[in-house]
Design an enzyme around this catalytic site. Structure first.
Site, short mmCIF file in Angstrom:
data_model
loop_
_atom_site.label_atom_id
_atom_site.label_comp_id
_atom_site.label_asym_id
_atom_site.label_seq_id
_atom_site.Cartn_x
_atom_site.Cartn_y
_atom_site.Cartn_z
N CYS A 1 -18.73 -10.46 6.80
CA CYS A 1 -20.21 -11.14 7.06
C CYS A 1 -19.65 -12.63 6.88
O CYS A 1 -19.88 -13.06 5.72
CB CYS A 1 -20.92 -10.43 6.35
SG CYS A 1 -22.63 -11.63 6.85
N GLN B 1 0.69 -1.31 0.36
CA GLN B 1 -0.16 -0.09 0.02
C GLN B 1 0.78 1.38 -0.33
O GLN B 1 0.37 2.34 -0.58
CB GLN B 1 -1.02 -0.09 1.20
CG GLN B 1 -2.43 -1.26 1.01
CD GLN B 1 -3.09 -0.91 0.39
OE1 GLN B 1 -3.37 0.67 -0.82
NE2 GLN B 1 -3.57 -1.74 -0.29
N1 PLP Z 1 -0.54 -6.76 1.29
C1 PLP Z 1 -1.01 -5.65 1.29
C2 PLP Z 1 -0.92 -4.58 2.42
C3 PLP Z 1 -2.52 -5.54 0.67
O1 PLP Z 1 -2.97 -4.30 0.90
C4 PLP Z 1 -2.78 -7.02 -0.90
C5 PLP Z 1 -3.78 -6.44 -1.60
O2 PLP Z 1 -4.66 -6.62 -1.07
C6 PLP Z 1 -1.70 -7.55 -0.44
C7 PLP Z 1 -1.04 -7.53 0.60
C8 PLP Z 1 -1.78 -8.48 -1.24
O3 PLP Z 1 -1.45 -7.97 -2.82
P1 PLP Z 1 -2.00 -9.04 -4.03
O4 PLP Z 1 -3.23 -8.45 -4.55
O5 PLP Z 1 -1.50 -8.22 -5.09
O6 PLP Z 1 -1.84 -10.37 -3.64
#
Ligand code: PLP
Length: 393
Positions: free
Chosen positions: A324, A178
């Site tokens: 949910c 993120q």
């Molecule tokens: N780590 C974080 C903080 C994320 O927000 C996400 C996805 O939402 C992921 C890992 C996983 O990434 P990916 O969807 O590319 O596997």
């Protein structure tokens, strides 16, 4: 109806420039980069360029970039590699608010004889560095802490945490899925050993990720196969997506300051107006150390799902902080770790904006949301009988 898309921490739109750059690699430049012929060689050149573009965004060097299929694969690869290259160490240090990509793996590893410490956070989602320091032990094989939280946007002091691990010779991994593209990152200046990122969070397509692997760090590949990625990840490279990620990284690097200033302006106006106009609302997470695009707001005595469904009727896309599952509405593990009271956690909504949002869209949400909350509260027995009864319960 064109959606008013404010769910960019879930995934982002592919930038037009990114899409344009990747298209030729489907039908004109479709060679295999490992081939001996020059048709494949051209594609190898494109991969090289993309590697440099990603490295530049991170302050890394090109050979430290390993392309993977997603953030989840990068996280898994990093943590498993640390354990395999340090077989005498059995401790993993992480936090209670990590993404399932790290949490689920750590829970699994706990069943395999590893000791996992999940550091708590305070009510604002912040990590206590003193507590972190105390949890670093000679048996710690790896620290894995997220740079920025996907639900609240709270930014952890990753540079300091990495330094403290380095002083003790402990490998340090960060899930920066993120953070990359939203805040400046310079790996030349911080002793992070491994970092995960994911293309679809920064306007590249889904299904492409990166594991940054600092030069000299011992590594054990997760996918064994061909010699791709210098033997660090087998499998023919997803060339269109890699090219796309390169361009997305370059765009992020060039435009981060300006774009994030713009996005933050929209986010702050949205947030402030909601807090000013809708009673019993609160922002979840440290507002100072936070991603510029994220706002997680609790609406007391309302269920997040209800808000989402009603917003959806107007084409407004956001996320809720409760899921949910198996018939029971459980607040998210992040909000629970922060100790957010039940009545607040249930009605939490995450707005996550991008440069593609407009002031008109913010106005639209500000027009539609307050009556939605009023309607839902009108149906809520808790709201009708008042906060007092609920607090006593
Ligand atoms: N780590 C974080 C903080 C994320 O927000 C996400 C996805 O939402 C992921 C890992 C996983 O990434 P990916 O969807 O590319 O596997």
């Amino acid at each position: 109806m064109k959606p008013v898309y404010m769910d960019n921490n879930a995934t982002t739109q592919v930038a037009p420039e990114v899409l344009e750059a990747m298209l030729p690699y489907f039908h004109e430049l479709y060679g295999n980069p490992s081939s001996m012929h020059s048709f494949g060689g051209q594609v190898m050149q494109a991969l090289r360029r993309a590697r440099e573009q990603v490295a530049a965004l991170l302050g890394a060097s090109a050979e430290e970039i390993v392309f993977t299929s997603c953030g989840t694969e990068s996280d898994s690869t990093a943590i498993r590699s640390a354990l395999l290259t340090n077989p005498d160490k059995r401790h993993i240090l992480t936090s209670r608010v990590e993404h399932p990509a790290v949490r689920a793996l750590c829970s699994h590893l706990a069943t395999q004889g590893y000791r996992v410490t999940e550091l708590p956070v305070d009510g604002e989602g912040r990590l206590d560095l003193e507590q972190y320091k105390r949890a670093l032990t000679p048996d710690t094989a790896i620290v894995s802490l997220m740079w920025a939280n996907n639900e609240t946007g709270v930014i952890f002091p990753i540079e300091k945490a990495a330094e403290m691990a380095r002083e003790r010779n402990i490998l340090f991994h960060t899930d920066a899925v993120q953070a990359v593209g939203k805040i400046p990152i310079d790996l030349a200046k911080t002793p992070i050993d491994m970092l995960s990122l994911s293309g679809h969070k920064l306007h590249a397509p889904k299904g492409i990720g990166v594991l940054y692997l600092r030069k000299g760090v011992k590594f054990s590949p997760y996918l064994l196969g061909g010699h791709q990625e210098r033997g660090r990840r087998g499998g023919t490279e997803a060339t269109p997506s890699i090219v796309a990620l390169g361009v997305a990284a370059e765009l992020a690097q060039k435009k981060m300051d300006v774009e994030n200033g713009y996005v933050k302006g929209l986010r702050d106006r949205l947030e402030k107006t909601i807090l000013d106009t809708v009673p019993n609302t609160k922002v979840n997470g440290d507002r100072e150390h936070r991603l510029p695009n994220t706002s997680n707001i609790s609406f007391e005595f309302v269920e997040g799902e209800g808000i989402l469904l009603m917003m959806d009727e107007f084409g407004i896309c956001a996320s809720s902080g409760s899921a949910c599952t198996s018939g029971s509405l459980q607040p998210s593990h992040v909000l629970r770790a922060m100790g957010i009271p039940f009545t607040m956690a249930h009605g939490s909504i995450r707005f996550s904006l991008s440069v593609y949002n407009t002031g008109e869209e913010v106005d639209f949400v500000l027009e539609k949301l307050p009556p939605i909350i009023e309607t839902l509260r009108g149906m809520s027995p808790y709201w009708k009988t008042g906060a007092r009864l609920c607090r006593e319960a």
